[in-house]
Scaffold this active site. Structure first.
Site, PDB file in Angstrom:
ATOM      1  N   SER A 163       2.806   0.777  -6.837  1.00 24.13           N
ATOM      2  CA  SER A 163       3.793  -0.424  -6.058  1.00 24.13           C
ATOM      3  C   SER A 163       4.780  -0.897  -7.357  1.00 24.13           C
ATOM      4  O   SER A 163       5.900  -1.484  -6.557  1.00 24.13           O
ATOM      5  CB  SER A 163       2.855  -1.882  -5.613  1.00 24.13           C
ATOM      6  OG  SER A 163       1.707  -1.296  -4.345  1.00 24.13           O
ATOM      7  N   ARG A 164       4.619  -0.861  -8.205  1.00 32.91           N
ATOM      8  CA  ARG A 164       5.270  -1.446  -8.585  1.00 32.91           C
ATOM      9  C   ARG A 164       6.486   0.176  -9.499  1.00 32.91           C
ATOM     10  O   ARG A 164       7.650  -0.108 -10.066  1.00 32.91           O
ATOM     11  CB  ARG A 164       5.966  -1.639 -10.626  1.00 32.91           C
ATOM     12  CG  ARG A 164       4.402  -2.314 -10.527  1.00 32.91           C
ATOM     13  CD  ARG A 164       3.677  -3.423 -12.047  1.00 32.91           C
ATOM     14  NE  ARG A 164       3.927  -4.008 -11.601  1.00 32.91           N
ATOM     15  CZ  ARG A 164       2.015  -4.861 -11.727  1.00 32.91           C
ATOM     16  NH1 ARG A 164       1.119  -3.556 -11.958  1.00 32.91           N
ATOM     17  NH2 ARG A 164       1.876  -6.497 -12.126  1.00 32.91           N
ATOM     18  N   GLN A 191      -9.077  -0.675 -16.125  1.00 29.45           N
ATOM     19  CA  GLN A 191      -9.784  -1.571 -15.476  1.00 29.45           C
ATOM     20  C   GLN A 191     -11.151  -1.316 -14.625  1.00 29.45           C
ATOM     21  O   GLN A 191     -12.369  -2.038 -14.436  1.00 29.45           O
ATOM     22  CB  GLN A 191      -9.027  -1.826 -13.918  1.00 29.45           C
ATOM     23  CG  GLN A 191      -9.012  -2.428 -12.405  1.00 29.45           C
ATOM     24  CD  GLN A 191      -8.577  -2.712 -11.477  1.00 29.45           C
ATOM     25  OE1 GLN A 191      -7.979  -3.940 -11.580  1.00 29.45           O
ATOM     26  NE2 GLN A 191      -8.040  -1.936 -10.761  1.00 29.45           N
ATOM     27  N   LEU A 198       0.807  -1.016  -0.004  1.00 33.18           N
ATOM     28  CA  LEU A 198      -0.128   0.162  -0.253  1.00 33.18           C
ATOM     29  C   LEU A 198       0.684   0.959  -0.045  1.00 33.18           C
ATOM     30  O   LEU A 198       1.670   1.206   0.772  1.00 33.18           O
ATOM     31  CB  LEU A 198      -0.924  -0.177   1.233  1.00 33.18           C
ATOM     32  CG  LEU A 198      -2.172  -1.363   1.096  1.00 33.18           C
ATOM     33  CD1 LEU A 198      -2.846  -0.723   2.210  1.00 33.18           C
ATOM     34  CD2 LEU A 198      -2.903  -1.296  -0.183  1.00 33.18           C
ATOM     35  N   HIS A 199       0.906   2.375  -0.809  1.00 33.31           N
ATOM     36  CA  HIS A 199       1.293   3.738  -0.524  1.00 33.31           C
ATOM     37  C   HIS A 199      -0.251   4.214  -0.449  1.00 33.31           C
ATOM     38  O   HIS A 199      -0.989   4.351  -0.423  1.00 33.31           O
ATOM     39  CB  HIS A 199       1.741   3.561  -1.816  1.00 33.31           C
ATOM     40  CG  HIS A 199       0.954   2.833  -3.115  1.00 33.31           C
ATOM     41  ND1 HIS A 199       0.126   4.104  -3.859  1.00 33.31           N
ATOM     42  CD2 HIS A 199       0.889   1.931  -4.359  1.00 33.31           C
ATOM     43  CE1 HIS A 199      -0.271   3.430  -4.897  1.00 33.31           C
ATOM     44  NE2 HIS A 199       0.035   2.330  -5.188  1.00 33.31           N
ATOM     45  N   GLU A 200       0.320   5.633  -1.120  1.00 30.79           N
ATOM     46  CA  GLU A 200      -0.781   7.242  -0.822  1.00 30.79           C
ATOM     47  C   GLU A 200      -1.557   6.714  -1.592  1.00 30.79           C
ATOM     48  O   GLU A 200      -2.374   7.549  -1.561  1.00 30.79           O
ATOM     49  CB  GLU A 200       0.409   8.554  -0.437  1.00 30.79           C
ATOM     50  CG  GLU A 200      -0.772   9.286  -0.753  1.00 30.79           C
ATOM     51  CD  GLU A 200      -1.190   9.984   0.927  1.00 30.79           C
ATOM     52  OE1 GLU A 200      -2.266   9.933   0.338  1.00 30.79           O
ATOM     53  OE2 GLU A 200      -0.717   9.463   1.438  1.00 30.79           O
ATOM     54  N   HIS A 214      -3.451   4.358  -2.063  1.00 30.98           N
ATOM     55  CA  HIS A 214      -4.664   2.906  -1.906  1.00 30.98           C
ATOM     56  C   HIS A 214      -4.502   3.914  -0.448  1.00 30.98           C
ATOM     57  O   HIS A 214      -6.415   4.328  -0.421  1.00 30.98           O
ATOM     58  CB  HIS A 214      -3.497   2.136  -1.205  1.00 30.98           C
ATOM     59  CG  HIS A 214      -3.189   0.730  -2.580  1.00 30.98           C
ATOM     60  ND1 HIS A 214      -1.371   1.077  -2.159  1.00 30.98           N
ATOM     61  CD2 HIS A 214      -3.564   0.341  -3.075  1.00 30.98           C
ATOM     62  CE1 HIS A 214      -1.358   0.305  -3.630  1.00 30.98           C
ATOM     63  NE2 HIS A 214      -2.610  -0.538  -3.985  1.00 30.98           N
ATOM     64  N   GLN A 233      -4.747 -12.698 -12.215  1.00 29.03           N
ATOM     65  CA  GLN A 233      -4.667 -11.282 -13.496  1.00 29.03           C
ATOM     66  C   GLN A 233      -3.226 -11.219 -13.876  1.00 29.03           C
ATOM     67  O   GLN A 233      -2.637 -10.108 -14.373  1.00 29.03           O
ATOM     68  CB  GLN A 233      -5.065 -10.335 -13.079  1.00 29.03           C
ATOM     69  CG  GLN A 233      -4.482 -10.159 -11.647  1.00 29.03           C
ATOM     70  CD  GLN A 233      -5.609  -8.846 -10.396  1.00 29.03           C
ATOM     71  OE1 GLN A 233      -5.982  -9.229 -10.582  1.00 29.03           O
ATOM     72  NE2 GLN A 233      -4.711  -6.975 -10.805  1.00 29.03           N
ATOM     73  N   GLY A 259      -8.817   2.981  -7.914  1.00 29.50           N
ATOM     74  CA  GLY A 259      -8.483   4.675  -8.604  1.00 29.50           C
ATOM     75  C   GLY A 259      -8.421   4.786 -10.108  1.00 29.50           C
ATOM     76  O   GLY A 259      -8.772   3.373 -10.705  1.00 29.50           O
TER      77      GLY A 259
END
Length: 287
Positions: free
Chosen positions: A187-188, A154, A30-32, A34, A61, A148
């Site tokens: 996240s990547r 998506q 998780l980051h900002e 999320h 996926q 998001g």
């Protein structure tokens, strides 16, 4: 306060709910971005409602050669982020819990919208994504789910699935969160070297160039964005696409007289890391 952690569907079902339940689906790390989803969920349901964050790295996926094995798994840190932003529950099931019979024989098909852009470069990705989203919607039974805008295709597919298959849930989009230099949070991003990160900034720069060209029409938007990406490609960025699409069906906009909403979407690889980004646009009179 740290959220309660549950890892089985049975335990999740046994939890008392509030007047409204919101879910935020993640693959962890998780980051900002999320955090913004969790904050929006907390604000929506209020102090009496319940916010559930799912943390599940969905193998369906990931295609052959993608980063399933090295995808970051940071549950302890994720719990801190989720708790700080107001999550009540973190649902962190195992693969066996989500797919108790192994890989499912019955899956959700993303249809024609899932075969273009990201779907063309990642065959089967959206089928796997929709399958797990459908399962998690059934398992968490939310009134509202937050996604998001960064993953615009998506988001469009989830909305279409919910509408086509009559899921009793409201889907809410939250704007893309960016780092100070404009790079969309992902996240990547942690995989990027300094040089690769500098190359990756071309995506957000291309979107800004396209956004500035909106008064000149769709063709000018796509041309402005493509010029930025072409320049970056000469420096080593591996560009997959720049496309201007209808946000409902993700069909490419070819009519330069197009009026209404659109999405300018871009994707590229900086080194071995694949990055995507987009910006919502509107052509014609101000809304």
């Amino acid at each position: 306060m740290m959220p309660r952690v549950v890892d089985t569907a049975a335990e999740l079902r046994s939890l008392p709910g509030g007047p409204e339940r919101a879910v935020v689906m993640t693959m962890g790390a998780l980051h900002e971005g999320h955090a913004a989803l969790v904050r929006a969920a907390r604000e929506r349901v209020g102090p009496e409602g319940q916010v559930v964050v799912t943390v599940f790295v969905n193998p369906l996926q990931f295609g052959a050669g993608e980063d399933l094995d090295r995808y970051p798994r940071t549950l302890d840190a994720d719990l801190e982020v989720a708790g700080k932003e107001g999550a009540d529950v973190v649902f962190a099931p195992s693969v066996a819990e989500v797919y108790p019979g192994g890989e499912p024989q019955v899956r959700i098909s993303a249809g024609p919208m899932g075969a273009v852009l990201e779907g063309a470069f990642r065959p089967g990705h959206f089928d796997g994504m929709l399958t797990v989203v459908a399962k998690l919607l059934n398992l968490t039974a939310p009134d509202v789910a937050f996604f998001g805008q960064k993953d615009a295709q998506q988001l469009a597919l989830v909305r279409r699935m919910v509408r086509d298959l009559n899921f009793p849930v409201e889907i809410v989009a939250v704007p893309t969160v960016r780092e100070d230099d404009g790079l969309a949070l992902s996240s990547r991003n942690r995989y990027l070297s300094d040089a690769e990160r500098a190359l990756g900034l071309a995506l957000s720069q291309a979107l800004r160039a396209g956004e500035q060209a909106v008064p000149q029409g769709p063709a000018a938007v796509l041309h402005a964005a493509s010029q930025v990406l072409e320049a970056a490609a000469e420096q080593g960025l591996d560009v997959d696409y720049a496309a201007l699409v209808d946000p409902e069906g993700f069909a490419e906009i070819t009519d330069d007289a197009w009026q209404g909403a659109a999405v300018l979407a871009v994707a590229a690889r900086a080194g071995t890391t694949r990055l995507i980004d987009n910006v919502p646009l509107h052509f014609g009179e101000a809304r």
